[in-house]
Design a protein around this motif. Structure first.
Motif, short mmCIF file in Angstrom:
data_model
loop_
_atom_site.label_atom_id
_atom_site.label_comp_id
_atom_site.label_asym_id
_atom_site.label_seq_id
_atom_site.Cartn_x
_atom_site.Cartn_y
_atom_site.Cartn_z
N GLU A 335 0.83 -1.20 0.00
CA GLU A 335 0.00 0.00 0.00
C GLU A 335 0.87 1.25 0.00
O GLU A 335 0.53 2.25 -0.65
CB GLU A 335 -0.91 -0.03 1.22
N THR A 338 2.12 1.62 -3.56
CA THR A 338 1.04 1.90 -4.52
C THR A 338 0.50 3.32 -4.36
O THR A 338 0.32 4.04 -5.35
CB THR A 338 -0.11 0.89 -4.33
N TYR A 339 0.24 3.73 -3.12
CA TYR A 339 -0.39 5.02 -2.87
C TYR A 339 0.58 6.09 -2.39
O TYR A 339 0.16 7.21 -2.13
CB TYR A 339 -1.51 4.85 -1.84
N LYS A 455 -11.88 3.56 1.71
CA LYS A 455 -11.21 3.63 0.42
C LYS A 455 -11.61 4.90 -0.34
O LYS A 455 -10.78 5.53 -1.00
CB LYS A 455 -11.54 2.38 -0.41
#
Length: 468
Positions: A335, A338-339, A455
């Motif tokens: 994560e 990715t972010y 999310k």
């Protein structure tokens, strides 16, 4: 016939005898002169060599600055260049040999046996609790009037119902956890001095801690620990690499890599240099079919800050622990990549009236440290907060997203009591705050603790990054 001629041979033939004789070689004057000169030169060389050998023997006895050594240094080449400062071994010291290192440090290493209650399912599908034993190692790092302090790995004592320490003289004593840090995989257990026999007190010693920043690749090391729970044993190797980034349970750590064998039960034991100083705490081994000899230790210099805090921290009575008053989830490596979110604890919600709300913590912040010690998971953050008494002021380090980047902030926070924490009101999609947020997800759910609403919040928070 002359009967007195004892050399008479009836087959003797004078002509044949003459033919059987080898002709003598005649040397010219010039040839004789050359042979003579060569012989003289050979004798001279032999005499010079004997004289040189005598001088060499004398010089070697005389010290390390002999003409022989200087000439050897001048005659040594690396990549076609003379190596003028080549060291010549003239004396071997056995002051720091492996045997001495082991003998001097065994008294500071202990074996740790833990009893852990685990849930077991039998052949018929019936589930029941069963007490199982686990083995590890520890290092005696300090003492005061009441206790001996022993460092180990957090994974050695995590969830233990009881802990037994075995000293170098095979005497067993009950121990208790003083403090633990799951992010650093470190823990300190204590043994009451009054429970230790006088003979054991004389046999054991406090370990000498070194400086892992001085360690170099190729340094010889010794690993001591309770391998496979069989008792203390030692292995020898070298430092293979430094600052090796290893990810264990979604937590990245920079460790010392060594080929000294660190097997099950060695965790928490000592990695020693040849001066007998602890330079690392044995922690992990990479187990794969294609891998051999990749073992890891926590650098002692990195561990000391945490260990000192765990040793000196107040023992908090049950029910008096401090709470932050927030809801959060761990940010995994995947994560984070990715972010582009920092590793730590992503804050999902900060209920009004709680300690975090009063300190200025905001939803979307990522908590990375508590009182200067890193926290990579929600469990680690809970442990750190609970290790302080309610009402204690701590420093919370957070990363806050602003103008396309993260900036680090330090917030002063006064920990709240369990009673006050229980009164906080969270939104319907958040269970009871910091305690249960990580456990909310079902085992096979891939959402990693994030609800659909979470999310969406993350997406909205980073919509500039996504370009929408």
């Amino acid at each position: 016939m002359n009967e007195n001629n004892t050399n008479y041979n009836p087959n003797y033939n004078q002509d044949n005898n003459q033919r059987n004789k080898k002709p003598k070689h005649k040397f010219s004057f010039e040839a004789k002169l050359i042979i003579g000169l060569a012989a003289a030169l050979l004798v001279g060389m032999l005499g010079g060599a004997l004289s040189k050998m005598t001088n060499m023997a004398s010089e070697l006895k005389g010290g390390s600055n002999s003409e022989f050594e200087k000439q050897l240094a001048k005659d040594t080449y690396v990549n076609d260049k003379p190596l003028e400062n080549t060291a010549v071994l003239t004396d071997v010291s056995l002051d720091n040999d492996v045997t001495k290192v082991i003998e001097e440090n065994m008294p500071s290493i202990v074996s740790i046996t833990c009893e852990v209650e685990s849930q077991v399912t039998n052949f018929f599908g019936q589930t029941y609790n069963q007490i199982q034993q686990g083995a590890g190692s520890g290092i005696i790092i300090g003492e005061d009037e009441t206790y001996y302090y022993i460092s180990t790995n957090n994974h050695v004592i995590a969830g233990a119902k009881s802990i037994t320490v075995t000293f170098c003289d095979d005497k067993d004593v009950k121990a208790s956890v003083k403090g633990a840090d799951s992010t650093g995989d470190l823990a300190v257990v204590t043994v009451k001095k009054k429970a230790v026999e006088d003979s054991t007190k004389k046999a054991i010693k406090i370990a000498k801690l070194g400086n892992s920043k001085d360690v170099k690749v190729g340094d010889s090391v010794v690993a001591i620990g309770n391998a496979l729970g069989l008792g203390q044993s030692s292995t020898v190797g070298v430092v293979s690499a430094l600052d090796r980034e290893v990810s264990i349970s979604n937590v990245k750590r920079k460790l010392i890599q060594t080929d000294a064998a660190i097997n099950g039960g060695n965790s928490g034991g000592a990695l020693l240099n040849m001066n007998g100083e602890v330079i690392g705490i044995n922690s992990a081994k990479l187990v794969e079919d294609k891998v051999e000899g990749m073992c890891f230790a926590i650098p002692i210099t990195n561990a000391q800050t945490i260990l000192k805090e765990l040793m000196n921290g107040e023992e908090v009575p049950k029910g008096k622990e401090g709470y932050l008053g927030l809801s959060g989830v761990s940010v995994s490596e995947q994560e984070s990549e990715t972010y582009h979110i920092p590793l730590g604890v992503y804050v999902r919600e900060v209920p009004e009236g709680g300690a975090s709300y009063k300190a200025g913590v905001q939803a979307g912040d990522v908590v990375t440290k508590l009182n200067g010690v890193g926290v990579a998971t929600i469990q680690a953050l809970q442990e750190r907060a609970n290790s302080y008494r309610a009402g204690t002021q701590v420093t919370l380090t957070v990363e806050r997203y602003k103008d396309g980047t993260y900036e680090e902030l330090e917030l002063k926070l006064t920990l709240m009591s369990s009673d006050d924490f229980g009164k906080l009101k969270y939104s319907s999609n958040t269970t009871n705050g910091q305690d249960n947020s990580q456990d909310k997800t079902a085992p096979n759910d891939n959402s990693n603790g994030y609800s659909d609403e979470d999310k969406q919040k993350i997406y909205d928070y980073f919509k500039d990054y996504f370009g929408n």
